[in-house]
Design a protein around this motif. Sequence first.
Motif, PDB file in Angstrom:
ATOM      1  N   ALA A 175      52.926  35.514  30.745  1.00 34.67           N
ATOM      2  CA  ALA A 175      51.885  36.148  31.565  1.00 34.67           C
ATOM      3  C   ALA A 175      50.660  36.536  30.743  1.00 34.67           C
ATOM      4  CB  ALA A 175      52.476  37.372  32.271  1.00 34.67           C
ATOM      5  N   GLY A 176      50.074  35.559  30.083  1.00 30.37           N
ATOM      6  CA  GLY A 176      48.893  35.827  29.268  1.00 30.37           C
ATOM      7  C   GLY A 176      47.614  35.824  30.084  1.00 30.37           C
ATOM      8  N   PRO A 177      46.566  36.444  29.560  1.00 32.97           N
ATOM      9  CA  PRO A 177      45.299  36.564  30.289  1.00 32.97           C
ATOM     10  C   PRO A 177      44.514  35.265  30.353  1.00 32.97           C
ATOM     11  CG  PRO A 177      45.028  37.399  28.070  1.00 32.97           C
ATOM     12  CD  PRO A 177      46.491  37.058  28.225  1.00 32.97           C
ATOM     13  N   THR A 178      43.726  35.145  31.415  1.00 32.62           N
ATOM     14  CA  THR A 178      42.802  34.031  31.617  1.00 32.62           C
ATOM     15  C   THR A 178      41.402  34.490  31.203  1.00 32.62           C
ATOM     16  OG1 THR A 178      44.089  33.149  33.441  1.00 32.62           O
ATOM     17  CG2 THR A 178      41.771  32.576  33.425  1.00 32.62           C
ATOM     18  N   THR A 179      40.555  33.556  30.827  1.00 29.30           N
ATOM     19  CA  THR A 179      39.175  33.858  30.465  1.00 29.30           C
ATOM     20  C   THR A 179      38.457  34.511  31.649  1.00 29.30           C
ATOM     21  OG1 THR A 179      39.173  32.006  28.941  1.00 29.30           O
ATOM     22  CG2 THR A 179      37.013  32.875  29.613  1.00 29.30           C
ATOM     23  N   ALA A 180      38.006  35.728  31.446  1.00 31.50           N
ATOM     24  CA  ALA A 180      37.442  36.550  32.519  1.00 31.50           C
ATOM     25  C   ALA A 180      36.122  36.017  33.064  1.00 31.50           C
ATOM     26  CB  ALA A 180      37.257  37.983  32.026  1.00 31.50           C
ATOM     27  N   SER A 181      35.328  35.373  32.239  1.00 32.67           N
ATOM     28  CA  SER A 181      33.994  34.935  32.687  1.00 32.67           C
ATOM     29  C   SER A 181      34.076  33.976  33.869  1.00 32.67           C
ATOM     30  CB  SER A 181      33.214  34.301  31.537  1.00 32.67           C
ATOM     31  OG  SER A 181      33.882  33.147  31.059  1.00 32.67           O
ATOM     32  N   ARG A 182      35.224  33.335  34.051  1.00 36.23           N
ATOM     33  CA  ARG A 182      35.381  32.423  35.192  1.00 36.23           C
ATOM     34  C   ARG A 182      35.357  33.182  36.521  1.00 36.23           C
ATOM     35  NH1 ARG A 182      40.362  29.452  32.778  1.00 36.23           N
ATOM     36  NH2 ARG A 182      41.077  29.660  34.918  1.00 36.23           N
ATOM     37  N   MET A 183      35.595  34.487  36.489  1.00 39.60           N
ATOM     38  CA  MET A 183      35.567  35.296  37.707  1.00 39.60           C
ATOM     39  C   MET A 183      34.258  36.079  37.844  1.00 39.60           C
ATOM     40  SD  MET A 183      38.691  34.198  37.701  1.00 39.60           S
ATOM     41  CE  MET A 183      39.378  34.642  36.136  1.00 39.60           C
ATOM     42  N   ASP A 184      33.318  35.888  36.929  1.00 40.15           N
ATOM     43  CA  ASP A 184      32.092  36.694  36.911  1.00 40.15           C
ATOM     44  C   ASP A 184      31.257  36.581  38.183  1.00 40.15           C
ATOM     45  OD1 ASP A 184      32.752  37.733  34.464  1.00 40.15           O
ATOM     46  OD2 ASP A 184      31.032  36.884  33.394  1.00 40.15           O
ATOM     47  N   LYS A 185      31.242  35.419  38.831  1.00 37.48           N
ATOM     48  CA  LYS A 185      30.428  35.290  40.044  1.00 37.48           C
ATOM     49  C   LYS A 185      31.035  36.047  41.223  1.00 37.48           C
ATOM     50  CE  LYS A 185      32.190  30.641  40.973  1.00 37.48           C
ATOM     51  NZ  LYS A 185      31.802  29.254  41.066  1.00 37.48           N
ATOM     52  N   TYR A 186      32.323  36.387  41.132  1.00 39.43           N
ATOM     53  CA  TYR A 186      32.998  37.106  42.213  1.00 39.43           C
ATOM     54  C   TYR A 186      33.161  38.607  41.929  1.00 39.43           C
ATOM     55  CZ  TYR A 186      34.485  32.254  42.982  1.00 39.43           C
ATOM     56  OH  TYR A 186      34.513  30.899  43.161  1.00 39.43           O
ATOM     57  N   ALA A 187      33.241  38.977  40.662  1.00 39.93           N
ATOM     58  CA  ALA A 187      33.598  40.346  40.268  1.00 39.93           C
ATOM     59  C   ALA A 187      32.658  41.425  40.810  1.00 39.93           C
ATOM     60  CB  ALA A 187      33.721  40.450  38.751  1.00 39.93           C
ATOM     61  N   PRO A 188      31.325  41.266  40.774  1.00 41.60           N
ATOM     62  CA  PRO A 188      30.475  42.354  41.265  1.00 41.60           C
ATOM     63  C   PRO A 188      30.769  42.770  42.711  1.00 41.60           C
ATOM     64  CG  PRO A 188      29.161  40.872  39.931  1.00 41.60           C
ATOM     65  CD  PRO A 188      30.506  40.215  40.134  1.00 41.60           C
ATOM     66  N   ASP A 189      31.013  41.808  43.596  1.00 37.87           N
ATOM     67  CA  ASP A 189      31.323  42.148  44.987  1.00 37.87           C
ATOM     68  C   ASP A 189      32.618  42.949  45.084  1.00 37.87           C
ATOM     69  OD1 ASP A 189      29.038  40.914  45.974  1.00 37.87           O
ATOM     70  OD2 ASP A 189      30.071  39.031  46.452  1.00 37.87           O
ATOM     71  N   LEU A 190      33.628  42.559  44.307  1.00 31.80           N
ATOM     72  CA  LEU A 190      34.909  43.273  44.346  1.00 31.80           C
ATOM     73  C   LEU A 190      34.780  44.667  43.736  1.00 31.80           C
ATOM     74  CD1 LEU A 190      37.376  40.366  43.492  1.00 31.80           C
ATOM     75  CD2 LEU A 190      36.615  41.176  45.738  1.00 31.80           C
ATOM     76  N   LEU A 191      33.998  44.787  42.684  1.00 36.48           N
ATOM     77  CA  LEU A 191      33.752  46.106  42.089  1.00 36.48           C
ATOM     78  C   LEU A 191      33.030  47.006  43.090  1.00 36.48           C
ATOM     79  CD1 LEU A 191      32.765  44.840  38.557  1.00 36.48           C
ATOM     80  CD2 LEU A 191      34.696  46.366  39.037  1.00 36.48           C
ATOM     81  N   ASP A 192      32.077  46.452  43.821  1.00 40.76           N
ATOM     82  CA  ASP A 192      31.352  47.233  44.826  1.00 40.76           C
ATOM     83  C   ASP A 192      32.266  47.676  45.973  1.00 40.76           C
ATOM     84  OD1 ASP A 192      29.008  47.077  43.353  1.00 40.76           O
ATOM     85  OD2 ASP A 192      28.159  45.439  44.545  1.00 40.76           O
ATOM     86  N   LEU A 193      33.399  46.982  46.150  1.00 39.97           N
ATOM     87  CA  LEU A 193      34.384  47.379  47.164  1.00 39.97           C
ATOM     88  C   LEU A 193      35.384  48.404  46.628  1.00 39.97           C
ATOM     89  CD1 LEU A 193      35.140  43.933  48.851  1.00 39.97           C
ATOM     90  CD2 LEU A 193      33.924  45.887  49.861  1.00 39.97           C
ATOM     91  N   GLY A 194      35.224  48.786  45.352  1.00 40.40           N
ATOM     92  CA  GLY A 194      36.074  49.835  44.796  1.00 40.40           C
ATOM     93  C   GLY A 194      37.054  49.402  43.731  1.00 40.40           C
ATOM     94  N   LEU A 195      37.059  48.099  43.369  1.00 39.82           N
ATOM     95  CA  LEU A 195      37.937  47.646  42.292  1.00 39.82           C
ATOM     96  C   LEU A 195      37.657  48.512  41.065  1.00 39.82           C
ATOM     97  CD1 LEU A 195      40.045  45.527  41.369  1.00 39.82           C
ATOM     98  CD2 LEU A 195      38.126  44.117  40.614  1.00 39.82           C
TER      99      LEU A 195
END
Length: 184
Positions: A76-96
């Motif tokens: 269960a190792g981590p994936t490169t986070a930058s691949r989610m960068d285009k989606y992350a701001p919207d999820l953070l704005d929802l309270g992530l």
Amino acid sequence: MNKKITAPMSDESAKELVSGDYVYITGIIYTARDAAHKRMAEALQKREPLPLEMKNNIIYYMGPSPAREGRPIGSAGPTTASRMDKYAPDLLDLGLKGMIGKGKRSQAVKDAIVRNGSVYFAAVGGAGAILSKCIKKSEVIAYDDLGTEAIRKLYVEDFPAIVVIDSEGNDLYETAIKEYNNED
């Protein structure tokens, strides 16, 4: 500094974390990678509900290998986070409240982290087998057809991570480089 935190994570807990802190996470976290993030973005565009509540939760960018007999999950190792960068701001704005991955994040993600008092953690790449030992339960909760990229609900105990970007926007990758370059 070593700190123990509970997931889901409160606003107060996130604000107490400082870039460079070593943390041990216990509680419920969720997995989601590229394909799951794309589906969640499509659901948001259609004004459909997401398969999990974002508020105060932590998403681990990880797609596990198959579980060995008697284990809840495989490596269960981590994936490169930058691949989610285009989606992350919207999820953070929802309270992530937190994200776990590896590697740098975009300025848009950093801005959203600060705006929402969230945190970006790094897990050690290449240590997936060791990290899997901290995962006590694993259950697919959405997008089962995506296989390893399905969204999973995990119960973790003392899952090790490092605070890379804290709620104030301090970025360990940037400060570490500056400190290294200033050493004679």
